[in-house]
Design a protein around this motif. Structure first.
Motif, PDB file in Angstrom:
ATOM      1  N   CYS A  36     -80.540 -51.658 -81.270  1.00 28.50           N
ATOM      2  CA  CYS A  36     -79.172 -51.712 -80.752  1.00 28.50           C
ATOM      3  C   CYS A  36     -79.117 -52.306 -79.358  1.00 28.50           C
ATOM      4  CB  CYS A  36     -78.571 -50.308 -80.670  1.00 28.50           C
ATOM      5  SG  CYS A  36     -78.230 -49.585 -82.259  1.00 28.50           S
ATOM      6  N   SER A  37     -78.125 -53.121 -79.158  1.00 24.42           N
ATOM      7  CA  SER A  37     -77.746 -53.578 -77.826  1.00 24.42           C
ATOM      8  C   SER A  37     -76.852 -52.473 -77.233  1.00 24.42           C
ATOM      9  CB  SER A  37     -77.003 -54.888 -78.027  1.00 24.42           C
ATOM     10  OG  SER A  37     -76.665 -55.451 -76.830  1.00 24.42           O
ATOM     11  N   ALA A  38     -76.198 -52.738 -76.112  1.00 21.63           N
ATOM     12  CA  ALA A  38     -75.307 -51.732 -75.522  1.00 21.63           C
ATOM     13  C   ALA A  38     -73.868 -51.989 -75.968  1.00 21.63           C
ATOM     14  CB  ALA A  38     -75.393 -51.815 -74.009  1.00 21.63           C
ATOM     15  N   LEU A  39     -73.011 -50.970 -75.890  1.00 19.00           N
ATOM     16  CA  LEU A  39     -71.596 -51.133 -76.259  1.00 19.00           C
ATOM     17  C   LEU A  39     -71.055 -52.421 -75.635  1.00 19.00           C
ATOM     18  CD1 LEU A  39     -70.063 -47.570 -75.504  1.00 19.00           C
ATOM     19  CD2 LEU A  39     -71.290 -48.297 -77.543  1.00 19.00           C
ATOM     20  N   ILE A  49     -70.640 -52.828 -71.405  1.00 16.49           N
ATOM     21  CA  ILE A  49     -71.314 -51.744 -70.670  1.00 16.49           C
ATOM     22  C   ILE A  49     -72.416 -52.298 -69.763  1.00 16.49           C
ATOM     23  CG2 ILE A  49     -73.016 -49.886 -71.041  1.00 16.49           C
ATOM     24  CD1 ILE A  49     -70.253 -48.771 -71.144  1.00 16.49           C
ATOM     25  N   THR A  50     -73.161 -53.268 -70.262  1.00 14.21           N
ATOM     26  CA  THR A  50     -74.247 -53.839 -69.434  1.00 14.21           C
ATOM     27  C   THR A  50     -73.682 -54.396 -68.123  1.00 14.21           C
ATOM     28  OG1 THR A  50     -75.443 -54.408 -71.435  1.00 14.21           O
ATOM     29  CG2 THR A  50     -76.136 -55.525 -69.425  1.00 14.21           C
ATOM     30  N   ASP A  51     -72.552 -55.094 -68.213  1.00 16.38           N
ATOM     31  CA  ASP A  51     -71.968 -55.651 -66.985  1.00 16.38           C
ATOM     32  C   ASP A  51     -71.479 -54.541 -66.068  1.00 16.38           C
ATOM     33  OD1 ASP A  51     -72.454 -58.313 -67.642  1.00 16.38           O
ATOM     34  OD2 ASP A  51     -70.671 -58.402 -68.909  1.00 16.38           O
ATOM     35  N   GLY A 114     -77.676 -48.541 -70.821  1.00 19.93           N
ATOM     36  CA  GLY A 114     -76.662 -48.993 -71.780  1.00 19.93           C
ATOM     37  C   GLY A 114     -77.224 -48.986 -73.190  1.00 19.93           C
ATOM     38  N   GLU A 115     -78.370 -49.634 -73.361  1.00 16.30           N
ATOM     39  CA  GLU A 115     -79.021 -49.698 -74.680  1.00 16.30           C
ATOM     40  C   GLU A 115     -79.537 -48.310 -75.081  1.00 16.30           C
ATOM     41  OE1 GLU A 115     -78.748 -52.382 -72.868  1.00 16.30           O
ATOM     42  OE2 GLU A 115     -78.429 -53.860 -74.433  1.00 16.30           O
ATOM     43  N   TYR A 116     -80.076 -47.592 -74.086  1.00 17.58           N
ATOM     44  CA  TYR A 116     -80.678 -46.274 -74.354  1.00 17.58           C
ATOM     45  C   TYR A 116     -79.636 -45.315 -74.944  1.00 17.58           C
ATOM     46  CZ  TYR A 116     -82.797 -41.728 -73.122  1.00 17.58           C
ATOM     47  OH  TYR A 116     -83.290 -40.449 -73.150  1.00 17.58           O
ATOM     48  N   GLY A 168     -82.669 -52.096 -77.596  1.00 22.11           N
ATOM     49  CA  GLY A 168     -83.154 -53.428 -77.245  1.00 22.11           C
ATOM     50  C   GLY A 168     -83.185 -53.615 -75.742  1.00 22.11           C
ATOM     51  N   PHE A 169     -83.667 -54.804 -75.311  1.00 19.56           N
ATOM     52  CA  PHE A 169     -83.456 -55.284 -73.943  1.00 19.56           C
ATOM     53  C   PHE A 169     -84.427 -54.745 -72.898  1.00 19.56           C
ATOM     54  CE2 PHE A 169     -80.023 -55.500 -70.344  1.00 19.56           C
ATOM     55  CZ  PHE A 169     -80.410 -56.776 -69.985  1.00 19.56           C
ATOM     56  N   TYR A 170     -85.281 -53.773 -73.235  1.00 19.68           N
ATOM     57  CA  TYR A 170     -86.202 -53.311 -72.184  1.00 19.68           C
ATOM     58  C   TYR A 170     -87.498 -52.755 -72.754  1.00 19.68           C
ATOM     59  CZ  TYR A 170     -84.804 -48.413 -73.091  1.00 19.68           C
ATOM     60  OH  TYR A 170     -84.583 -47.185 -73.671  1.00 19.68           O
ATOM     61  N   ARG A 183     -81.067 -61.489 -69.922  1.00 18.32           N
ATOM     62  CA  ARG A 183     -79.812 -61.177 -70.607  1.00 18.32           C
ATOM     63  C   ARG A 183     -79.867 -61.615 -72.077  1.00 18.32           C
ATOM     64  NH1 ARG A 183     -75.258 -59.491 -67.663  1.00 18.32           N
ATOM     65  NH2 ARG A 183     -74.695 -58.709 -69.731  1.00 18.32           N
ATOM     66  N   GLY A 184     -79.315 -60.792 -72.914  1.00 14.23           N
ATOM     67  CA  GLY A 184     -79.339 -61.078 -74.353  1.00 14.23           C
ATOM     68  C   GLY A 184     -80.684 -60.723 -74.997  1.00 14.23           C
ATOM     69  N   GLY A 185     -81.520 -60.016 -74.240  1.00 17.62           N
ATOM     70  CA  GLY A 185     -82.906 -59.798 -74.668  1.00 17.62           C
ATOM     71  C   GLY A 185     -83.104 -58.865 -75.853  1.00 17.62           C
ATOM     72  N   SER A 186     -82.064 -58.173 -76.294  1.00 18.80           N
ATOM     73  CA  SER A 186     -82.245 -57.319 -77.482  1.00 18.80           C
ATOM     74  C   SER A 186     -82.659 -58.144 -78.700  1.00 18.80           C
ATOM     75  CB  SER A 186     -80.947 -56.580 -77.820  1.00 18.80           C
ATOM     76  OG  SER A 186     -80.548 -55.816 -76.732  1.00 18.80           O
ATOM     77  N   ASP A 187     -82.230 -59.410 -78.721  1.00 16.21           N
ATOM     78  CA  ASP A 187     -82.662 -60.317 -79.792  1.00 16.21           C
ATOM     79  C   ASP A 187     -84.186 -60.389 -79.829  1.00 16.21           C
ATOM     80  OD1 ASP A 187     -80.095 -61.062 -80.422  1.00 16.21           O
ATOM     81  OD2 ASP A 187     -80.145 -62.966 -79.327  1.00 16.21           O
TER      82      ASP A 187
END
Ligand code: ASP
Length: 434
Positions: A36-39, A49-51, A114-116, A168-170, A183-187
């Motif tokens: 999952c990415s963040a909302l 949410i990330t922003d 956010g992702e967590y 994702g993302f971290y 940015r966009g790293g959940s991919d």
């Protein structure tokens, strides 16, 4: 068989989207790993949410009152939890996070929440186990992924539970501090997990039904591409088509795991398949993409054709200024060096001066050049494509300033004046892509 399924922020923006995700995941038992990415944004005016978390971090860092921003974050998470009556006590985790907020909090840690939190909500909602990405993706202190350790961690986690949600993302450094991807790293997280577990498919769910054959902001209703090779995707992405994070392809490509781009809002649409080799021959041109803002340095010299080494001397000038060269179309006594304007804008006159001195040649600049890539694996060894391209551009009165074709015949690049850019994309779409 196992599928890694990643959902982007727009697929996770509110309770309704969560419901769609649940239906998608539970409709196929192979969807065992969910990333999952963040909302994300609920509508155009909304903020991800990330922003919000990045903004919150800036407020904390510069000691600006942050309660309003915090409330926005808090209410978004709490809203999803309440709307769906999810059993996970997110309020408790949010209160813990609030207590940790201070001037020196790590940006990577704060933004990763956010992702967590989104993933913890999703795990509880769909009845999967939550596994923290910090225990899976491990980085060395130089920022490079420790692939062996990551693979070991992922395999171990999957041996313990076959239904997991991973943020994702971290990931984390050896001392357990959080490291964000770009940015966009959940991919990329999804792609890495798919590789570690040798998944049969890596599904990437967003809000479009696959990769579009042209930029929809310029071309009206372009069709979605059914199948595309990794190599074609790379060409299109390089020329500006924004599809996946650019690092996404590499992990899965190694094992030839296909990426399937799907639309959460249209789950029955098969979307786009990205793989090493494709069999679909319904289109000769797979897609087009382009960018404005290129500059061409045009170099002329009498009897250049007899002079050995002039190209090397010219390229040394570009190397000296650390400018990456895109294309070098050539004539008999001339050649041009095409580079992105962003890389030379402030130093273009120095470059001209150096080129004149080093080559003893005439040098002119042509700014405001746009490049368009026509990409298609099915173009190789077929005749007639160029004829159609030129016919279409000729009909529109568009002057072609540059033309190159890669040796693999995977792409044809056309350079036109930036003012003709939009018109060219439309003409090409209508004549050779549709
Ligand atoms: N949420 C992060 C971003 O907005 C990462 C991601 O969505 O992949 O960039």
């Amino acid at each position: 068989m196992l599928v890694v399924t990643k959902f982007g922020g727009s697929s996770l923006s509110c309770a309704t989207q969560f419901e769609k995700v649940k239906n998608i995941v539970l409709s196929d038992p192979k969807r065992k790993i969910v990333v999952c990415s963040a909302l994300g944004k609920r509508d155009k005016e909304d903020t991800k949410i990330t922003d919000l978390l990045y903004i919150l971090h800036a407020h904390l860092k510069f000691s600006v009152p942050y309660q309003d921003i915090w409330d926005m974050i808090y209410n978004r998470f709490l809203g999803v939890q309440a709307d769906l009556n999810i059993s996970y006590d997110i309020k408790k985790d949010l209160d813990l996070l609030k207590a940790e907020l201070n001037k020196t909090i790590s940006q990577d840690y704060l933004v990763s929440r956010g992702e967590y939190l989104t993933s913890k909500l999703m795990a509880a909602y769909i009845g999967y186990d939550f596994v923290d990405a910090k225990d899976l993706l491990r980085f060395n202190y130089d920022g490079k992924l420790d692939s062996e350790l990551t693979e070991k961690n992922v395999k171990l986690a999957f041996s313990k539970s076959q239904k997991i949600v991973v943020p994702g993302f971290y990931g984390a450094y050896p001392n357990n501090s959080i490291r964000l991807l770009s940015r966009g790293g959940s991919d990329v997280t999804g792609s890495l997990l798919a590789k570690c577990l040798n998944a049969s498919v890596y599904e990437n769910w967003t809000d479009v039904s696959g990769i579009l054959a042209a930029d929809p902001r310029i071309v009206k209703n372009p069709h979605a591409i059914k199948e595309i090779t990794y190599a074609e995707l790379r060409e299109l992405s390089y020329m500006g088509a924004s599809v996946l994070h650019e690092e996404t392809v590499f992990p899965v490509q190694e094992l030839n795991i296909p990426i399937n781009l799907r639309n959460t809002n249209e789950p029955d649409n098969p979307g786009t398949m990205i793989r090493n080799e494709c069999t679909d021959e319904s289109h000769i041109v797979t897609g087009i993409a382009g960018k404005k803002d290129f500059i061409s340095f045009n170099i002329y010299k009498d009897h250049m054709s007899n002079q050995v080494g002039i190209l090397r001397n010219a390229l040394e000038v570009f190397a000296k200024y650390n400018i990456s060269v895109e294309h070098i179309p050539s004539g008999i006594d001339s050649f041009s060096v095409v580079v992105s304007s962003a890389n030379v804008d402030k130093i273009k006159y120095e470059v001209v001066t150096d080129l004149k001195r080093e080559l003893d040649a005439d040098v002119t600049i042509e700014a405001d050049l746009a490049l368009i890539a026509i990409v298609g694996r099915n173009m190789a060894k077929r005749s007639g494509i160029c004829a159609r391209i030129f016919q279409a551009l000729g009909n529109e009165g568009i002057n072609v300033k540059l033309l190159t074709q890669g040796s693999s015949e995977l792409n044809i690049i056309i350079g036109v004046s930036a003012s003709d850019y939009e018109k060219t994309l439309v003409a090409l779409y209508e004549s050779v892509v549709r």
